[in-house]
Design a protein around this motif. Structure first.
Motif, PDB file in Angstrom:
ATOM      1  N   GLY B  56       1.564  -8.159  -4.144  1.00 57.50           N
ATOM      2  CA  GLY B  56       0.521  -7.303  -3.565  1.00 57.50           C
ATOM      3  C   GLY B  56       1.141  -6.125  -2.826  1.00 57.50           C
ATOM      4  N   LEU B  57       2.185  -6.419  -2.037  1.00 59.41           N
ATOM      5  CA  LEU B  57       2.844  -5.342  -1.296  1.00 59.41           C
ATOM      6  C   LEU B  57       3.598  -4.392  -2.230  1.00 59.41           C
ATOM      7  CD1 LEU B  57       4.112  -7.386   1.782  1.00 59.41           C
ATOM      8  CD2 LEU B  57       2.279  -5.706   1.739  1.00 59.41           C
ATOM      9  N   VAL B  59       2.671  -3.670  -5.257  1.00 61.27           N
ATOM     10  CA  VAL B  59       1.640  -2.832  -5.865  1.00 61.27           C
ATOM     11  C   VAL B  59       1.219  -1.726  -4.898  1.00 61.27           C
ATOM     12  CG1 VAL B  59      -0.777  -2.816  -6.625  1.00 61.27           C
ATOM     13  CG2 VAL B  59       0.782  -4.576  -7.470  1.00 61.27           C
ATOM     14  N   LEU B  60       1.081  -2.084  -3.620  1.00 55.71           N
ATOM     15  CA  LEU B  60       0.710  -1.080  -2.621  1.00 55.71           C
ATOM     16  C   LEU B  60       1.796  -0.011  -2.473  1.00 55.71           C
ATOM     17  CD1 LEU B  60      -0.898  -3.260   0.204  1.00 55.71           C
ATOM     18  CD2 LEU B  60      -2.042  -1.640  -1.313  1.00 55.71           C
ATOM     19  N   ALA B  61       3.057  -0.426  -2.594  1.00 55.27           N
ATOM     20  CA  ALA B  61       4.151   0.527  -2.422  1.00 55.27           C
ATOM     21  C   ALA B  61       4.322   1.423  -3.651  1.00 55.27           C
ATOM     22  CB  ALA B  61       5.452  -0.219  -2.134  1.00 55.27           C
ATOM     23  N   GLY B  63       2.069   1.588  -6.395  1.00 53.73           N
ATOM     24  CA  GLY B  63       0.826   2.037  -7.043  1.00 53.73           C
ATOM     25  C   GLY B  63       0.533   3.509  -6.851  1.00 53.73           C
ATOM     26  N   PRO B  64       0.471   3.988  -5.596  1.00 50.42           N
ATOM     27  CA  PRO B  64       0.163   5.411  -5.388  1.00 50.42           C
ATOM     28  C   PRO B  64       1.181   6.335  -6.044  1.00 50.42           C
ATOM     29  CG  PRO B  64      -0.056   4.179  -3.344  1.00 50.42           C
ATOM     30  CD  PRO B  64       0.568   3.254  -4.332  1.00 50.42           C
ATOM     31  N   TYR B  88       4.968   9.583   3.329  1.00 50.83           N
ATOM     32  CA  TYR B  88       4.827   8.369   2.521  1.00 50.83           C
ATOM     33  C   TYR B  88       5.701   7.246   3.092  1.00 50.83           C
ATOM     34  CZ  TYR B  88       3.962   5.385  -1.463  1.00 50.83           C
ATOM     35  OH  TYR B  88       3.551   4.345  -2.249  1.00 50.83           O
ATOM     36  N   VAL B  91       3.892   5.199   5.593  1.00 46.38           N
ATOM     37  CA  VAL B  91       3.057   4.153   4.982  1.00 46.38           C
ATOM     38  C   VAL B  91       3.940   2.975   4.558  1.00 46.38           C
ATOM     39  CG1 VAL B  91       1.491   3.618   3.076  1.00 46.38           C
ATOM     40  CG2 VAL B  91       1.405   5.875   4.180  1.00 46.38           C
ATOM     41  N   LEU B  95       4.289  -1.309   5.412  1.00 49.37           N
ATOM     42  CA  LEU B  95       4.398  -2.366   4.398  1.00 49.37           C
ATOM     43  C   LEU B  95       5.691  -3.152   4.587  1.00 49.37           C
ATOM     44  CD1 LEU B  95       3.263  -0.443   1.177  1.00 49.37           C
ATOM     45  CD2 LEU B  95       1.933  -2.054   2.542  1.00 49.37           C
TER      46      LEU B  95
END
Lengths: 321, 297
Positions: B56-57, B59-61, B63-64, B88, B91, B95
């Motif tokens: 999940g983390l 993907v968050l890192a 993904g964008p 960035y 952010v 994470l």
């Protein structure tokens, strides 16, 4: 050449003297390290592995000094620790392969050998299941696979049958006997179960209160090299007992059989002269338990009995195989 | 009837054999523990629940970054600028804290709680080998989040620019900054997380403790700075553990501190926060080494 040698080894935990100037010589073969709980067995094993630092004395294993070269010792020794020590969410195959790599095997041979050793210890398809779901007996098998997977020259097994059911115990003892008999690996079995020692070991080291009470072959330790027999002769009654004693044999009842010390020819002659049917004649070793209790008492403390294996008719005498 | 001239099959002896192949040294053992650690942290070869947080983390890192690069490929430079590397990384730093707070305890705590050390240390593995391997494992996975998305973004920006060579020439300094900032964040969060994990054998306690200390010190620093009045008040900026590496990263990329915040009003520059980050990392490393070298098998 001795497999392991300990000279004047002492270890104290706070006010408790776990080992006090202990001298031990482990010869090739299968040796039992027996004593009641708290006798110093596990401490001795950890000192042999270099996991503990002794207060005084020295130890060597397979020719390596434990104090100066502990990594060389651990590279050639397999260890089955007492109690739970396996990760619950990893498969047996993965964990055994991981431990093989820690023994120096490259990844691919480690995986192959892990599969072979798991099979050898009786984990076939189960090796692909997470260890956390295993019974105590299965976990002991995994621990044995871990101890064997890097092909050690010397195995240290700390309470290998601990917590196992009777069938599991039998299987584990069979495995230990095979390890020594077929694989030629020297074994030190630490246990408080004298039946286990009598079943698989040819030598024994008895410890109590941090001291070595005796060490040597089981026959020597028990005070006699003369074989004994468990027999069923006629009705095994007082008349039979008296006849055996009259023939010069040392005999006493034990459970359903008579334990007789002396040549089997004499037993046969008594049976033939009296016309009694000889229904059973099984070799029996002298009792380690009696010897252990006697040595304990001679050393001054009140005897602390070590455990017998449960549910065996030969509670006082062990079966030599 | 035909006669068999050759055996129809082979019977393999599956009996125990002694191992006669090569044996590798210390490097193999360290690598084995490190690889097992990376697998464990990412939940590989384990049930799906253990994969939820790490992936999940990730993907968050990532993904964008991939979404932005994809848009640049489709639309070109008309998409405009991304957040910018520095912003960035802010952010990503959040994470990283979450990731390290779960991964660090995952690496160290189960070995002690399940008594696996009783087996590991009976192999030719020293405490320092074990520590080195666990640290390498966490650096690898934390670095995966701290460094790789930004490097991918830089490469994506370069390849989707009208002139890749011009972009590279004009922004090469950013690549250096990415590597420096990512490395600082990776080392800081990895060492601190492992130090926290070394203090307990319960994963949940270590994770909660680490997050609590980071959030608590930030709150404490802000409360002290904005409500109390005393000589040298601005030094409380260094109490905020979560802010230390982030403020250095902001300075490195030229991102101004948000107006009115503690960082803005305290008046310290990036190098001061880098030194503070180094001091905290060194203290955490000392705790970690002290704890791990005293582990009992």
């Amino acid at each position: 050449m001795l497999v392991a040698e300990v000279e004047g080894l002492s270890k104290r935990y706070g006010t408790v003297q776990a080992l006090d100037r202990v001298d031990v010589a482990i010869e090739p073969g299968c040796t039992g390290l027996v004593g009641s709980n708290g006798a110093g067995k596990s401490t001795l094993i950890k000192l042999l592995l270099g996991l503990l630092v002794p207060d005084q004395g020295r130890a060597s294993v397979l020719g390596h000094d434990v104090a100066t070269d502990p990594l060389a010792v651990r590279g050639r020794v397999g260890y089955l620790p007492e109690g739970a020590c396996l990760p619950g969410d990893v498969t047996a195959a993965d964990f055994v392969a991981f431990m093989a790599q820690l023994g120096g095997l490259p990844p691919r041979p480690a995986r192959e050998r892990a599969a072979e050793v798991c099979y050898q210890v009786g984990l076939d398809e189960e090796r692909y299941r997470a260890v956390g779901g295993f019974s105590t007996g299965m976990q002991q098998r995994v621990k044995l696979a871990v101890a064997l997977v890097h092909d050690p020259a010397f195995l240290l097994l700390d309470e290998p049958t601990d917590g196992m059911d009777p069938q599991g115990r039998e299987d584990m003892l069979d495995l230990i006997a095979r390890i020594r008999g077929e694989l030629g690996i020297d074994v030190l079995v630490s246990t408080h179960l004298l039946g286990d020692v009598e079943r698989v070991c040819d030598r024994v080291v008895m410890v109590h209160g941090g001291h070595v009470l005796a060490q040597g072959s089981i026959a020597e330790i028990a005070g006699t090299t003369e074989p004994g027999f468990g027999i069923r002769l006629g009705d095994n009654g007082p008349e039979v007992l008296a006849a055996l004693r009259a023939a010069g044999l040392e005999a006493r009842p034990s459970g359903e059989e008579l334990l007789v010390q002396g040549p089997s020819d004499l037993i046969r002659d008594v049976a033939a002269q009296r016309g009694w049917p000889l229904r059973r004649l099984v070799p029996r070793a002298p009792s380690l338990e009696e010897t252990f209790l006697r040595l304990q008492a001679a050393q001054g403390g009140s005897p602390v009995p070590v455990a017998r294996q449960p549910d065996t008719p030969e509670a006082a005498w062990g079966v030599r195989r | 009837m035909t006669e068999l001239s050759s055996p129809a099959g082979t019977i393999y002896d599956r009996g125990y054999r002694h191992y006669e192949g090569p044996r590798e040294g210390r490097g193999r053992r360290v690598r084995a523990i490190a690889v097992a650690g990376v697998r464990r942290v990412l939940g590989l070869k384990r049930n799906w629940k253990t994969k939820v947080v790490p992936f999940g983390l990730l993907v968050l890192a990532f993904g964008p970054v991939f979404a932005f690069i994809g848009a640049r490929v489709l639309v070109g430079e008309a998409v405009g600028e991304f957040l910018g590397y520095g912003r960035y990384l802010r952010v990503v730093a959040a994470l990283l804290l979450l990731f390290a707070a779960t991964a660090g305890p995952e690496l160290l705590c189960p070995d002690r709680r399940q008594n696996v050390l009783a087996l590991i240390f009976t192999r030719p593995v020293t405490r320092s080998d074990y520590l080195l391997a666990k640290l390498a494992a966490l650096l690898a996975v934390v670095g995966l989040i701290a460094l790789v998305p930004l490097v991918v973004l830089f490469v994506g920006n370069t390849l989707t620019a009208d002139s890749a060579a011009t972009y590279l020439r004009q922004n090469l300094d950013d690549l250096g900054r990415i590597l420096i900032a990512g490395s600082v964040l990776t080392v800081f969060y990895s060492v601190v997380a492992l130090a926290a994990a070394s203090l307990t054998d319960r994963r949940a306690v270590a994770t909660a403790g680490l997050l609590g200390v980071f959030l608590g010190t930030t709150a404490l620093a802000n409360i002290l700075f904005f409500t109390a009045s005393f000589e040298g008040r601005r030094w409380v900026a260094f109490l905020s553990l979560a802010g230390l590496p982030g403020r250095f990263v902001d300075w490195l990329f030229g991102v101004p501190y948000d107006p009115g915040t503690l960082a803005d009003q305290a008046g310290f520059t990036g190098p001061a926060y880098l030194v503070a980050t180094g001091v905290v990392t060194a203290a955490a490393a000392a705790v970690l080494i002290w704890r791990v070298l005293r582990l009992r098998a």
